[in-house]
Motif scaffolding. Structure first.
Motif, short mmCIF file in Angstrom:
data_model
loop_
_atom_site.label_atom_id
_atom_site.label_comp_id
_atom_site.label_asym_id
_atom_site.label_seq_id
_atom_site.Cartn_x
_atom_site.Cartn_y
_atom_site.Cartn_z
N ARG A 29 0.85 -1.19 0.00
CA ARG A 29 0.00 0.00 0.00
C ARG A 29 0.88 1.24 0.00
NH1 ARG A 29 -5.08 -0.44 3.52
NH2 ARG A 29 -5.79 -1.41 1.60
N LEU A 30 0.57 2.18 -0.90
CA LEU A 30 1.31 3.42 -0.97
C LEU A 30 0.37 4.56 -1.27
CD1 LEU A 30 2.86 3.82 -4.43
CD2 LEU A 30 2.13 1.57 -3.72
N VAL A 31 0.75 5.74 -0.86
CA VAL A 31 -0.04 6.94 -1.10
C VAL A 31 0.82 7.89 -1.93
CG1 VAL A 31 -1.17 8.93 -0.04
CG2 VAL A 31 -1.35 6.68 1.03
N ILE A 32 0.21 8.43 -2.99
CA ILE A 32 0.91 9.39 -3.84
C ILE A 32 0.05 10.63 -4.02
CG2 ILE A 32 2.27 7.67 -5.09
CD1 ILE A 32 0.23 7.99 -7.43
N PRO A 33 0.67 11.80 -4.12
CA PRO A 33 -0.09 13.00 -4.47
C PRO A 33 -0.64 12.87 -5.89
CG PRO A 33 2.06 13.57 -3.58
CD PRO A 33 2.07 12.09 -3.82
N GLU A 34 -1.75 13.54 -6.18
CA GLU A 34 -2.39 13.42 -7.49
C GLU A 34 -1.46 13.76 -8.64
OE1 GLU A 34 -6.36 14.78 -8.45
OE2 GLU A 34 -6.81 14.87 -6.30
N GLU A 35 -0.58 14.73 -8.46
CA GLU A 35 0.26 15.18 -9.57
C GLU A 35 1.49 14.29 -9.81
OE1 GLU A 35 1.61 17.16 -5.81
OE2 GLU A 35 -0.34 16.91 -6.76
N VAL A 36 1.75 13.33 -8.93
CA VAL A 36 2.92 12.48 -9.04
C VAL A 36 2.68 11.36 -10.05
CG1 VAL A 36 4.30 10.75 -7.79
CG2 VAL A 36 3.84 12.97 -6.76
N GLU A 37 3.68 11.10 -10.86
CA GLU A 37 3.64 10.00 -11.82
C GLU A 37 4.38 8.82 -11.19
OE1 GLU A 37 4.25 9.62 -16.62
OE2 GLU A 37 5.65 10.86 -15.50
N ILE A 38 3.70 7.68 -11.09
CA ILE A 38 4.25 6.50 -10.43
C ILE A 38 4.72 5.49 -11.49
CG2 ILE A 38 1.99 5.36 -10.24
CD1 ILE A 38 4.54 5.21 -7.46
N MET A 39 5.75 4.74 -11.18
CA MET A 39 6.27 3.73 -12.10
C MET A 39 5.28 2.57 -12.22
SD MET A 39 8.71 2.98 -14.15
CE MET A 39 10.15 3.90 -13.70
N SER A 40 4.98 2.18 -13.42
CA SER A 40 4.11 1.03 -13.68
C SER A 40 4.82 -0.26 -13.28
CB SER A 40 3.76 0.98 -15.17
OG SER A 40 3.14 -0.24 -15.50
N ILE A 41 4.04 -1.23 -12.80
CA ILE A 41 4.63 -2.53 -12.48
C ILE A 41 4.51 -3.51 -13.66
CG2 ILE A 41 4.16 -2.18 -10.02
CD1 ILE A 41 2.12 -4.58 -10.32
N THR A 42 4.04 -3.03 -14.82
CA THR A 42 3.83 -3.93 -15.95
C THR A 42 5.13 -4.52 -16.50
OG1 THR A 42 3.76 -2.05 -17.49
CG2 THR A 42 1.65 -2.89 -16.66
N GLY A 43 6.26 -3.93 -16.17
CA GLY A 43 7.53 -4.50 -16.57
C GLY A 43 7.86 -5.77 -15.79
N VAL A 44 7.19 -5.96 -14.66
CA VAL A 44 7.38 -7.13 -13.81
C VAL A 44 6.19 -8.08 -13.95
CG1 VAL A 44 7.86 -7.95 -11.48
CG2 VAL A 44 8.70 -5.69 -12.19
N TYR A 45 4.99 -7.55 -13.81
CA TYR A 45 3.75 -8.31 -13.98
C TYR A 45 2.98 -7.66 -15.12
CZ TYR A 45 4.42 -10.64 -9.46
OH TYR A 45 4.89 -11.40 -8.42
N TRP A 46 3.13 -8.21 -16.32
CA TRP A 46 2.54 -7.60 -17.51
C TRP A 46 1.03 -7.41 -17.37
CZ3 TRP A 46 -0.93 -8.78 -21.42
CH2 TRP A 46 -0.90 -7.93 -22.52
N ALA A 47 0.35 -8.36 -16.76
CA ALA A 47 -1.11 -8.30 -16.65
C ALA A 47 -1.60 -7.12 -15.82
CB ALA A 47 -1.65 -9.60 -16.05
N ALA A 48 -0.71 -6.45 -15.11
CA ALA A 48 -1.11 -5.27 -14.33
C ALA A 48 -1.59 -4.13 -15.22
CB ALA A 48 0.05 -4.79 -13.46
N PHE A 49 -1.38 -4.23 -16.55
CA PHE A 49 -1.84 -3.17 -17.44
C PHE A 49 -3.34 -2.96 -17.31
CE2 PHE A 49 -3.07 -6.54 -20.37
CZ PHE A 49 -4.16 -6.01 -21.04
N ILE A 50 -4.08 -4.01 -17.00
CA ILE A 50 -5.54 -3.88 -16.84
C ILE A 50 -5.86 -2.98 -15.65
CG2 ILE A 50 -7.67 -5.14 -16.31
CD1 ILE A 50 -6.36 -7.54 -17.82
#
Length: 118
Positions: free
Chosen positions: A60-81
């Motif tokens: 669990r993580l909290v990010i401000p609305e304006e922050v761009e977070i790294m996608s995990i799809t490079g590790v778990y491709w199905a996370a794109f959904i």
């Protein structure tokens, strides 16, 4: 129902720790169960859930609305959904999503309906 299926763990992490933790889970044999987003006062609360041996572990993580977070799809491709869903419905910004529908994964009547910009 067996007590085995009721075990859950929640681990609070910083956004910068996400990819490292996800890579650790992948190398330890966890499967991605789900990912979700909730609007909170600080921005967005993201929860990524992983299963191994019927034990659910949630990052669990909290990010401000304006922050761009790294996608995990490079590790778990199905996370794109899940990540496209968070992008379309809440406006979460992801870096390097493996399959990015650019805000058109869902057909919605208004942009980011679960986080409307009035």
């Amino acid at each position: 129902m067996s007590e085995l299926y009721k075990i859950q763990n929640f681990i609070s992490i910083e956004p910068a720790q996400l990819i490292e933790k996800v890579q650790d889970f992948k190398s330890e044999g966890y499967r991605l169960g789900q990912a979700c987003c909730t609007k909170v006062a600080e921005g967005f609360e993201l929860t990524y859930s992983f299963d191994k041996d019927h034990v659910l572990t949630n990052l669990r993580l909290v990010i401000p609305e304006e922050v761009e977070i790294m996608s995990i799809t490079g590790v778990y491709w199905a996370a794109f959904i899940y990540e496209n869903e968070m992008q379309d419905l809440f406006g979460v910004k992801f870096k390097h999503m493996a399959l990015n529908y650019g805000g058109h994964f869902f057909k919605v009547s208004q942009p980011t309906p679960w986080n409307p910009k009035d």
